[in-house]
Motif scaffolding. Structure first.
Motif, mmCIF file in Angstrom:
data_model
loop_
_atom_site.group_PDB
_atom_site.id
_atom_site.type_symbol
_atom_site.label_atom_id
_atom_site.label_comp_id
_atom_site.label_asym_id
_atom_site.label_seq_id
_atom_site.Cartn_x
_atom_site.Cartn_y
_atom_site.Cartn_z
ATOM 1 N N PRO A 22 0.811 -1.220 0.000
ATOM 2 C CA PRO A 22 0.000 0.000 0.000
ATOM 3 C C PRO A 22 0.847 1.275 0.000
ATOM 4 O O PRO A 22 0.418 2.305 -0.496
ATOM 5 C CB PRO A 22 -0.821 -0.094 1.288
ATOM 6 C CG PRO A 22 -0.842 -1.531 1.624
ATOM 7 C CD PRO A 22 0.438 -2.089 1.105
ATOM 8 N N GLN A 48 -11.202 0.284 1.574
ATOM 9 C CA GLN A 48 -9.989 -0.510 1.522
ATOM 10 C C GLN A 48 -10.191 -1.693 0.604
ATOM 11 O O GLN A 48 -11.222 -2.360 0.636
ATOM 12 C CB GLN A 48 -9.643 -1.035 2.915
ATOM 13 C CG GLN A 48 -8.988 -0.026 3.794
ATOM 14 C CD GLN A 48 -8.485 -0.678 5.058
ATOM 15 O OE1 GLN A 48 -9.164 -1.537 5.618
ATOM 16 N NE2 GLN A 48 -7.309 -0.289 5.490
ATOM 17 N N ASP A 52 -5.019 -4.097 0.568
ATOM 18 C CA ASP A 52 -4.761 -3.233 1.735
ATOM 19 C C ASP A 52 -5.041 -3.985 3.034
ATOM 20 O O ASP A 52 -4.277 -3.897 3.994
ATOM 21 C CB ASP A 52 -5.631 -1.982 1.680
ATOM 22 C CG ASP A 52 -5.290 -1.083 0.514
ATOM 23 O OD1 ASP A 52 -4.142 -1.160 0.025
ATOM 24 O OD2 ASP A 52 -6.172 -0.317 0.088
ATOM 25 N N ARG A 53 -6.136 -4.717 3.058
ATOM 26 C CA ARG A 53 -6.502 -5.452 4.274
ATOM 27 C C ARG A 53 -5.496 -6.548 4.586
ATOM 28 O O ARG A 53 -5.099 -6.731 5.733
ATOM 29 C CB ARG A 53 -7.886 -6.065 4.120
ATOM 30 C CG ARG A 53 -8.986 -5.058 4.112
ATOM 31 C CD ARG A 53 -10.310 -5.760 3.987
ATOM 32 N NE ARG A 53 -11.366 -4.798 3.781
ATOM 33 C CZ ARG A 53 -12.548 -5.111 3.309
ATOM 34 N NH1 ARG A 53 -12.819 -6.362 3.007
ATOM 35 N NH2 ARG A 53 -13.468 -4.197 3.160
#
Length: 196
Positions: A22, A48, A52-53
Motif C-alpha cells: 500500500p 480498503q 490493503d486489508r
C-alpha cells in the motif's frame, strides 16, 4: 532443514511485500511548496481493497510476534500503578506472560490465515497503542464487512401546487339569554342568602 529455511525466507518476503504494497500506491505531491497557514487538505475516505486489508493483517501479525514480549513490562507497570509494587511485580509478570503468549499466538494465527481479510482479534492492535490499557481479545475469524452505502431514493416528481384558500371563520354561537323572570328569581335568592 534447508527447505524449512527457504520456506520461511519466502514466507517472510511475501509478508513484507504485502505489508509495504500500500505504501507504493501513495500519492506524491507535485511540488514541494507548502503553505504554512493553509489548512490540511481533506482526503476522501476510500474503501480498503483486499490487498490493503491483507497487507495490514501481515503487518499486524509480524508486529505482534516481534513485540509480544513487551506485554510483561507493560503489565508489571500497569499492575503496579493499580496496586502495590510487590503485587505489581509478581502478578503483573504472571499476567504479562499470559498476554505475551496470547499476543504472539494471535500474531501466528493471523499469519497463518493471511489470505482471509478478517477483523483484528486483539486490542490494542499494537503494544505501543494505549500502553496503559489492558489487552483484550475479541471474536476470532470475523470477516471485515464493507460499509454499506445508503440507497438514495430518486427525488419525487414535482407536482402542481394547489391554490391556497383561506379557511372560513367558524360561526360563533349567540350568547344564551335567560328570560327576565329567571333573572329576578336568581336575584331574590341571592339577596335572601346575603341577608343571613
Amino acid at each position: 532443514m534447508m527447505t524449512f529455511s527457504r520456506f520461511f525466507a519466502a514466507l517472510s518476503l511475501v509478508g513484507m511485500t504485502a505489508a509495504y504494497a500500500p505504501l507504493t500506491q501513495a500519492v506524491q505531491p507535485m511540488s514541494q511548496e507548502w503553505e504554512i497557514d493553509a489548512p490540511a487538505p481533506k482526503i476522501p475516505a476510500r474503501p480498503q481493497g483486499y490487498g490493503d486489508r491483507v497487507g495490514e493483517k501481515a503487518l499486524n501479525s509480524f508486529a505482534n510476534i516481534a513485540t509480544g514480549w513487551l506485554e510483561m513490562p507493560k503489565n508489571v507497570i500497569n499492575t503496579t500503578n493499580q496496586s502495590n509494587i510487590i503485587y505489581g511485580f509478581i502478578g503483573g509478570l504472571a499476567k504479562g506472560m499470559v498476554h505475551t503468549a496470547g499476543r504472539m499466538g494471535v500474531g501466528i494465527a493471523e499469519l497463518l490465515t493471511l489470505p482471509l481479510a478478517t477483523k483484528p482479534i486483539i486490542y490494542p492492535l499494537y503494544i505501543w497503542d494505549d500502553f496503559d490499557v489492558d489487552t483484550v481479545y475479541g471474536e476470532v475469524m470475523r470477516l471485515q464487512e464493507e460499509p454499506r452505502q445508503p440507497e438514495v431514493a430518486p427525488p419525487p416528481a414535482p407536482q402542481a401546487a394547489a391554490p391556497v384558500v383561506a379557511p372560513a371563520p367558524a360561526p360563533v354561537p349567540p350568547p344564551v339569554q335567560y328570560p327576565t323572570d329567571t333573572n329576578r328569581k336568581i336575584d331574590a335568592i341571592f339577596k335572601k342568602e346575603m341577608m343571613k
